[in-house]
Design a protein around this motif. Structure first.
Motif, PDB file in Angstrom:
ATOM      1  N   ASP A 110      -5.398  -6.834   7.840  1.00  0.00           N
ATOM      2  CA  ASP A 110      -4.661  -6.006   6.881  1.00  0.00           C
ATOM      3  C   ASP A 110      -5.387  -5.982   5.540  1.00  0.00           C
ATOM      4  OD1 ASP A 110      -2.449  -5.574   8.710  1.00  0.00           O
ATOM      5  OD2 ASP A 110      -1.901  -7.651   8.304  1.00  0.00           O
ATOM      6  N   GLU A 111      -5.917  -7.128   5.123  1.00  0.00           N
ATOM      7  CA  GLU A 111      -6.661  -7.200   3.864  1.00  0.00           C
ATOM      8  C   GLU A 111      -7.951  -6.401   3.955  1.00  0.00           C
ATOM      9  OE1 GLU A 111      -5.036 -11.610   2.471  1.00  0.00           O
ATOM     10  OE2 GLU A 111      -6.883 -11.466   3.657  1.00  0.00           O
ATOM     11  N   MET A 156      -7.100  -2.825   3.590  1.00  0.00           N
ATOM     12  CA  MET A 156      -6.746  -2.496   2.212  1.00  0.00           C
ATOM     13  C   MET A 156      -8.007  -2.321   1.372  1.00  0.00           C
ATOM     14  SD  MET A 156      -4.025  -1.874   0.512  1.00  0.00           S
ATOM     15  CE  MET A 156      -3.563  -1.571  -1.194  1.00  0.00           C
ATOM     16  N   ARG A 168       0.830  -1.211   0.000  1.00  0.00           N
ATOM     17  CA  ARG A 168       0.000   0.000   0.000  1.00  0.00           C
ATOM     18  C   ARG A 168       0.861   1.256   0.000  1.00  0.00           C
ATOM     19  NH1 ARG A 168      -4.876   1.448   4.269  1.00  0.00           N
ATOM     20  NH2 ARG A 168      -4.995   3.667   3.816  1.00  0.00           N
ATOM     21  N   TYR A 184      -9.502   0.939   2.122  1.00  0.00           N
ATOM     22  CA  TYR A 184      -8.734   2.025   1.483  1.00  0.00           C
ATOM     23  C   TYR A 184      -9.341   2.402   0.138  1.00  0.00           C
ATOM     24  CZ  TYR A 184      -5.078   3.885  -1.585  1.00  0.00           C
ATOM     25  OH  TYR A 184      -4.396   4.620  -2.516  1.00  0.00           O
TER      26      TYR A 184
END
Length: 967
Positions: free
Chosen positions: A226-227, A230, A170, A233
């Protein structure tokens, strides 16, 4: 002006951008002490470009000249190998980083150039654009009534998945987006002062410096959280605004041509991130709630920010404006419900009704963030019961997005009644659209699990409760159905706290209780459906129906995923059994007679080869659509497409138009996977462009035949064409299976000639590479299967078997080539397939692939399989070029052809490095990644293995960036 010159003129800004970025990168490398690195990069780049030039000359050279060119190619090839082998490891790593960073910059430049060309498009509407869709309506004389009916029935959903997770970190993506912003600013350089231009240059240099000094490889494997972040995001930074912009553009274009039409929220987003449990031990019920709660926080923050901005803008006073009675009543109710906040707002706000109402809405959304449902609904879920919250209902909270929409529409209609049309149709309408699309969950989650997990859980449950003494897993289908029918008709609930069940079985049971809880807490669309991977039988569906019954769910769409060639053949038989089964028939009625069917592109291609997969998918859709008409069930095709051609990827507009006629019918779900998220949704206008391609394709494909005047976008295949495809499919399937599955030594070639074993060390996703611990091709997931062949430049899954089938077919009767050429011109299905084949063949490179083959220890195995692959590649190249026309691949797609040619000389050095480093690493025993603490006590050999592993992972990252594919 000749077409080539026009195209060159249009691409001049892109070439300028690439030169500018390349020069800035070169300066950054040299600024940070990399003079020798820079010189090595230049030598490799020059030699690789010369090698590519020789290869292009060879294709047209007469025999006498061909020998000399062959010698040049061999000499250049050896020189590149010598340069690579002569690099010490530290230099090699920096050279690899340099080429990788170059690709990130080129990708950014090409992305921005797409935006530039979209803005400057001339000569009528751009292909696949919303403007071209309006032209399509006009050419076919479609009436307002026909269009309104089509729009009302339209349902399109783009579903984000976490696999393969974006290989690019990222940190690099956000900095690349900053580069795109700077390129856009430079397009207006004539408006900059000299000081501003100097400031622009410093910003560019600073951003590229940061890119150069940012690690491209993740040191730790991402966790599901974390995924999830993302995915958020992209929702936060791009899609929250891009989707309403798309709706607004469509609304404006439609109303110019067809006043009076209303556009419902037909385009939505979905996600597997946090809900996909298939083969991922780290995803469970808690992960789903983590995703939904984080998504809700972000969505509501957006709504509060928008409402706050509206409250600041809407300063109308009761002395000069009027409000509707309904809005007045609503304000009075809010004031009575929130007396303390009403006093906080003050006397001035009492005279400003719109500001006052919006302030109450803003406050209620604050309550929504802390609101959870009462705890008693979670009874019966022992795992969840321990973690449940019991906060109860907050008065100052919206309990559903519908309540918020109601208030927004009160404001909207009051503004209209008072003549404030411009205010009503501005930011307020945009916010209403966002709430319609995103609700309080941002994107709905799909839950997915493997069919065998359900069967195993049910088997244990039956045994532990004493209902069966035999093993459910060993029963045949008829016996399983008999048990399931009894369970579905039994009013009792089997699951209860304290049952001595395994963690795996509780995992399944608690997932269904979590789904029920999530739909009640976040809204029924928060969990969109339940997908059954590897669906083979009716019992697979009824098992899920049983678990829904246990949790008190009666309307969650159950979606079978058909992934193998055999399953695609059997899918209509299975669903016909379901539609006629009394228990499933009742369940389907609760789902409004709507059935989703997910079609697996990845595993069917891995199972049967690219041609057979494509053809079986085509036929399955025709049969499914006919089945839906027979039983009056609305069937939505859910296309599980990946990024690479070998996993169903390729241009989406052409893919939709290439679907069988009368199978789209206004309904489509499609996966957007892994690395394609940054490619398709990393920039605002690119996101809009990709979404409009989907919308335009689905709408065009859904217009009923009787309304089509111009050439049909989905011509029906003649019986002759069908027979030709059957013959080609059978031939390609036999050739593919003979190499991949019927040769027991092939697995050895595959594991040594590709970086499949090393890819597992690249921390690009939380899910393991294999479904089980087995070593066979069957056990391997489709993503690393495709990824590893892409890395070694064979790109084998995307074309193998096709050339031999085409050649054998034409050799029987030479006039058949003319037939195939006609089919390519007139049949969108075959055109899309062969155009994708051109692209993937262009990314393959047998010269470099042969270097990877040299990693195979067994010389006889190496020679036999590499020769078979080489010969099949040449056949496929020759036959595809003959059918589509032109001298070279992609002559019909010059922009794509130029992009691949521009990239290849920069990808090639990375491939040479990877091949050399793999040999060194494997000689030491294979990959090893020590953390910083362990390195302090490690042996010199282990330190070397760690550094080599890191270097190999860098090459994998760089090649993925250069070819724009992981899997």
């Amino acid at each position: 002006m000749p077409e080539q010159d026009i195209r060159r003129e249009k691409d001049a800004p892109l070439r300028h951008d690439i030169r500018t970025l390349g020069n800035a990168l070169g300066q950054a490398i040299q600024r940070h002490g990399g003079h020798s690195v820079f010189e090595t990069v230049e030598r490799l780049r020059t030699n690789s470009k010369r090698l590519r030039d020789c290869a292009e000359r060879l294709s047209e050279a007469p025999p006498a000249e061909a020998v000399q060119i062959h010698n040049e190619i061999e000499a250049l090839d050896q020189e590149i190998v010598q340069i690579v082998e002569g690099c010490d490891l530290a230099t090699a790593i920096d050279v690899i980083r340099a080429f990788t960073m170059y690709f990130h910059l080129v990708n950014t430049a090409e992305q921005y150039h797409r935006i530039r060309r979209r803005r400057a498009h001339e000569g009528g509407p751009q292909r696949g654009s919303l403007a071209s869709l309006i032209e399509f309506f006009k050419k076919n004389n479609l009436t307002t009534d026909t269009l309104q009916q089509l729009l009302d029935e339209l349902s399109i959903e783009l579903v984000f998945t976490a696999h393969p997770t974006e290989a690019t970190r990222r940190s690099l993506i956000t900095k690349s987006n900053r580069v795109a912003e700077l390129l856009e600013a430079y397009d207006h350089k004539e408006q900059m002062t000299a000081r501003e231009q100097l400031h622009w240059q410093h910003q560019l240099e600073g951003t590229i410096d940061l890119l150069w000094r940012t690690d491209a490889v993740r040191r730790v494997r991402p966790q599901p959280i974390d995924e999830i972040k993302m995915g958020i995001y992209y929702l936060d930074d791009i899609l929250f605004d891009a989707i309403p912009d798309l709706y607004q553009e469509f609304d404006e274009l439609l109303h110019e041509a067809y006043p009076g039409l209303t556009i419902p929220p037909f385009l939505r987003l979905g996600s597997w991130i946090g809900g996909d449990q298939d083969g991922n031990p780290f995803v469970g019920p808690d992960t789903m709630f983590t995703a939904l709660r984080l998504q809700r926080e972000h969505a509501i923050k957006h709504y509060r920010d928008s409402i706050e901005a509206l409250a600041q803008e809407y300063s109308q006073s009761l002395n000069h404006a009027h409000i509707s009675p309904a809005l007045r009543t609503s304000i009075e109710h809010d004031a009575a419900s929130m007396p303390e906040y009403d006093r906080e707002l003050g006397a001035q706000t009492a005279l400003e009704p719109y500001r006052r109402k919006l302030s109450f809405m803003w406050k209620r959304l604050e309550g929504t963030l802390t609101y959870t449902q009462p705890a008693d609904m979670y009874a019966g879920s022992p795992l969840l019961a321990a973690n449940r919250e019991a906060q109860g209902t907050s008065i100052a909270a919206y309990h559903s997005a519908d309540e918020l929409l109601h208030d927004l529409r009160l404001v909207y209609h009051s503004l209209l009644e008072d003549g404030e049309i411009a205010l009503a149709e501005g930011a307020l309408t945009r916010l209403i659209r966002q709430v319609e699309v995103f609700g309080f969950y941002f994107v709905g989650l799909d839950v997915r699990q493997h069919s065998e997990r359900h069967a195993a859980a049910l088997a244990e449950l039956l045994r532990v409760t004493g209902l069966r003494s035999d093993d459910y897993m060993t029963l045949n289908e008829e016996e399983r159905l008999h048990i399931l029918e009894n369970l579905l008709r039994d009013p009792r609930i089997l699951t209860r706290p304290g049952l001595p069940l395994s963690a795996d079985t509780w995992h399944i049971l608690n997932t269904f209780h979590a789904v029920k809880r999530a739909r009640e807490e976040f809204g029924p669309r928060a969990v969109t459906c339940y997908i059954i991977s590897m669906s083979h039988t009716l019992s697979d569906l009824l098992e899920v129906q049983f678990f829904c019954k246990e949790a008190g769910i009666d309307d969650l769409p159950i979606v079978p995923l058909f992934e193998t060639i055999d399953d695609l053949n059997d899918c209509t038989k299975i669903l016909e059994q379901a539609f006629t089964h009394p228990d499933y028939h009742l369940y389907l009625a609760n789902c409004c007679q709507q059935q989703q069917v997910m079609l697996g592109y990845s595993d069917s291609s891995k199972d049967g080869g690219i041609l057979t997969s494509g053809w079986e998918l085509y036929k399955a859709q025709l049969r499914l659509a006919e089945l839906g008409r027979k039983y009056n069930v609305g069937i939505t095709m859910f296309h599980g497409r990946g990024g690479a051609i070998g996993r169903g990827g390729g241009p989406i507009y052409e893919a939709i138009l290439g679907q069988p006629p009368n199978t789209v019918n206004g309904h489509l779900r499609i996966t957007e996977q892994g690395e394609m998220l940054s490619f398709k949704y990393g920039l605002h206008e690119i996101a809009i462009r990709n979404m409009e391609l989907v919308v335009t394709g689905v709408v065009q494909a859904s217009v009923p035949d009787q309304h089509i005047i111009e050439t049909r976008v989905h011509p029906y295949a003649s019986e002759e064409w069908v027979q030709i495809m059957e013959q080609l499919s059978a031939s390609a399937h036999a050739r593919y299976r003979a190499l991949i599955y019927n040769d027991p030594t092939f697995i050895n070639f595959f594991e040594q000639a590709t970086p499949i074993l090393e890819i597992g060390w690249l921390n690009i996703g939380s899910r393991p590479a294999r479904r089980t611990r087995g070593r066979s091709i069957e056990d391997l997931r489709a993503i690393p299967w495709v990824f590893s062949w892409m890395q070694s430049r064979y790109v084998l899954p995307s074309w193998y078997g096709v050339g031999g089938a085409l050649e054998a077919f034409v050799n029987e009767h030479p006039e058949r080539l003319t037939q195939l050429q006609q089919m390519y011109r007139q049949w969108p299905f075959l055109r899309a397939f062969l155009d994708n084949l051109q692209m993937t063949l262009s990314k393959a490179d047998m010269l470099i692939a042969n270097h990877y083959a040299s990693l195979v220890d067994d010389e006889a195995l190496r020679q036999r399989i590499s020769q078979a692959i080489q010969e099949e590649y040449e056949r496929t190249h020759r036959m595809v070029t003959a059918i589509v026309g032109g001298k070279e691949l992609l002559d019909t797609s010059p922009v794509l052809q130029q992009s691949i040619r521009r990239r290849n000389p920069y990808v090639d050095p990375l491939s040479y490095f990877q091949m050399v480093l793999l040999r060194r690493l494997r000689a030491l025993g294979g990959p090893l990644m020590l953390d910083k603490e362990a390195e302090l006590e490690a042996s010199e050999e282990d330190l070397e293995r760690t550094r080599l592993t890191y270097a190999v992972l860098l090459t994998i990252n760089g090649i993925a960036a250069g070819l724009r594919n992981t899997g």
